[in-house]
Design a protein around this motif. Structure first.
Motif, PDB file in Angstrom:
ATOM      1  N   ARG A  42      -4.253 -60.936  24.962  1.00 60.65           N
ATOM      2  CA  ARG A  42      -3.978 -60.936  26.397  1.00 60.65           C
ATOM      3  C   ARG A  42      -3.443 -62.302  26.837  1.00 60.65           C
ATOM      4  NH1 ARG A  42      -8.742 -60.416  28.454  1.00 60.65           N
ATOM      5  NH2 ARG A  42      -9.487 -58.685  27.151  1.00 60.65           N
ATOM      6  N   ASP A  43      -3.958 -63.365  26.348  1.00 57.16           N
ATOM      7  CA  ASP A  43      -3.547 -64.739  26.741  1.00 57.16           C
ATOM      8  C   ASP A  43      -2.139 -65.063  26.259  1.00 57.16           C
ATOM      9  OD1 ASP A  43      -5.983 -64.976  27.843  1.00 57.16           O
ATOM     10  OD2 ASP A  43      -6.857 -66.272  26.276  1.00 57.16           O
ATOM     11  N   ASP A  63      -8.321 -59.187  21.002  1.00 55.22           N
ATOM     12  CA  ASP A  63      -7.810 -58.620  22.252  1.00 55.22           C
ATOM     13  C   ASP A  63      -7.596 -59.711  23.282  1.00 55.22           C
ATOM     14  OD1 ASP A  63      -7.667 -56.151  21.277  1.00 55.22           O
ATOM     15  OD2 ASP A  63      -9.335 -55.285  22.472  1.00 55.22           O
ATOM     16  N   GLN A 100       0.783 -64.767  28.925  1.00 58.81           N
ATOM     17  CA  GLN A 100       0.764 -65.834  29.921  1.00 58.81           C
ATOM     18  C   GLN A 100       1.277 -67.134  29.337  1.00 58.81           C
ATOM     19  OE1 GLN A 100      -3.092 -66.164  31.656  1.00 58.81           O
ATOM     20  NE2 GLN A 100      -2.466 -67.665  33.183  1.00 58.81           N
TER      21      GLN A 100
END
Lengths: 249, 198
Positions: B162-163, B158, B166
């Protein structure tokens, strides 16, 4: 009178007794009656004194004679007959011991006198008659009427039975008396031959061997007869007593 | 008694002349008569004495046997018979006891064998149950660790996911800058990244 074959049966008074005109002397016969009773009684008494669980030889002789007579009586007269056991045993021992004592040289033979054997057989028959009437009353007379006989023959059969019954004491006593008497006379006669032949010199001595052998053989036979006659007397006693117990054959 | 005089007469007819007197006169003539050679068993003068002494001796003999000797011999034989019967009974009883002992021994042996089997079985069952329990526990703990590990992996995944957005925006901004030479509109880049990821 050493060679007289009858001499051995003479009765001599040892202690004269006379009561009421009757000669009741203590004689050699009485002496041997006492000896017979004393010997037999003492033997039976002493040999069983230890009451051994395992019998000694002599004790087993007493036991054997007891069982011998007991079996004889039981076979002939059944278990009820055992009430007469003392009588039969006494008779057997008395006759046997009297006969055997008579086998000793110079001894008197009590049973060689008919009055003794007749008295003993009258004792037996008297016991049979008295006990028979006491136990069965008049039914005892049924003894003389066998069952299953045709009516016509009954009187004849009854007559025969009565005669046979009456002759019992005579035959019983004469049998024993005659056997003992004749046996002892024969022995004496043959033994006498030995002596008289031997007095004829060398040839006579050779010839005397035959009667000597005969005497030895007869002695053996007489011992057999002594036992056999006691046995026969006891067996017949048992059979007569059976009639008293079971009169209706 | 009936036969005696008859016989006496028979024998007397021969040797002695004074014979007929013999039965009547008793003792004295009898004795002389004996000496004369008559047949002694038929000499009735001796009968009373013989009868008397026979009665006395035989009577005593009978009583003695009946009262003393016969009960004693009978007793001896009875005791012996009882003893033999008793010994046989004892022997039978002992045999029964021995049989019972053998039976009891065998019973005991069978019981012991059964008990041994039961104990063995119990021990085996026990051991099996313990082993099973152990295995379950181990399995359970392994399962726990597995799920824990999976949870961590999911967490890490997860976080990594998420990273990624970015990083993609930064990388896309850097690429645009390199290509175009100017900074690209941040919002447009992130929208483009979103669209690409979607």
């Amino acid at each position: 009178m050493a060679n007289d074959p009858i001499h051995q049966f003479h009765i001599t008074k040892l202690i004269p007794i006379e009561i009421g005109g009757l000669d009741l002397s203590f004689t050699n016969s009485s002496l041997f009656m006492v000896a017979t009773v004393a010997t037999a009684g003492a033997f039976l008494y002493l040999t069983t004194a230890s009451r051994g669980l395992v019998p000694s030889r002599l004790q087993s002789i007493s036991e054997m004679s007891y069982e011998f007579v007991a079996n004889m009586l039981r076979d002939a007269a059944g278990t009820q007959g055992m009430r007469f056991f003392p009588l039969v045993f006494s008779l057997f021992m008395f006759v046997l011991m009297a006969n055997l004592l008579g086998m000793f040289p110079y001894f008197f033979t009590v049973t060689s006198h008919i009055i003794v054997t007749f008295a003993l057989s009258m004792l037996v028959i008297g016991t049979v008659v008295v006990y028979g009437f006491w136990k069965h009353g008049l039914k005892f007379l049924g003894l003389f009427v066998p069952q299953g006989v045709p009516g016509v023959l009954v009187p004849l059969v009854v007559a025969i039975e009565v005669v046979s019954f009456l002759s019992r004491p005579i035959s019983l006593s004469v049998r024993l008396f005659a056997n003992m008497l004749a046996g002892h006379i024969t022995l004496k006669v043959f033994a006498g031959f030995v002596v008289s032949l031997a007095s004829f010199g060398a040839l006579g001595v050779g010839g005397a061997v035959l009667p000597l052998i005969m005497t030895v053989a007869l002695t053996g036979l007489e011992f057999l007869v002594a036992f056999l006659q006691a046995y026969v007397f006891a067996v017949l006693t048992c059979m007569y007593l059976n009639d008293a117990l079971h009169p209706s054959h | 008694m009936f036969t005696a005089p008859a016989f006496a007469q028979e024998t007397e007819a021969g040797p002695e002349a004074e014979a007929p007197q013999a039965p009547e006169t008793h003792s004295e003539v009898g004795v002389e008569h004996d000496a004369g050679g008559s047949f002694p068993p038929f000499d009735s003068s001796t009968f009373p004495s013989q009868l008397l002494w026979l009665a006395i001796t035989f009577g005593l003999f009978y009583l003695f046997l009946k009262k003393v000797v016969l009960p004693r011999i009978g007793g001896i034989l009875e005791v012996r018979q009882d003893r033999i019967a008793q010994d046989l009974g004892e022997a039978a009883r002992m045999k029964e006891e021995a049989d019972a002992a053998v039976a009891a021994y065998e019973q005991e042996l069978a019981d012991a064998r059964a008990r041994a089997n039961a104990i063995g079985q119990e021990a085996r069952d026990d051991a099996k149950a313990r082993a099973e329990a152990e295995r379950k526990k181990v399995e359970a703990s392994l399962e726990g660790r597995l799920s824990e590990a999976e949870a961590r992996i999911a967490l890490i995944k997860d976080a990594a996911m998420r990273d990624v957005g970015q990083i993609a925006e930064e990388t896309a901004g850097a690429i645009v800058r390199q290509l175009v030479g100017t900074d690209a509109d941040k919002a447009a880049v992130s929208a483009a990244v979103k669209a690409a990821r979607g």
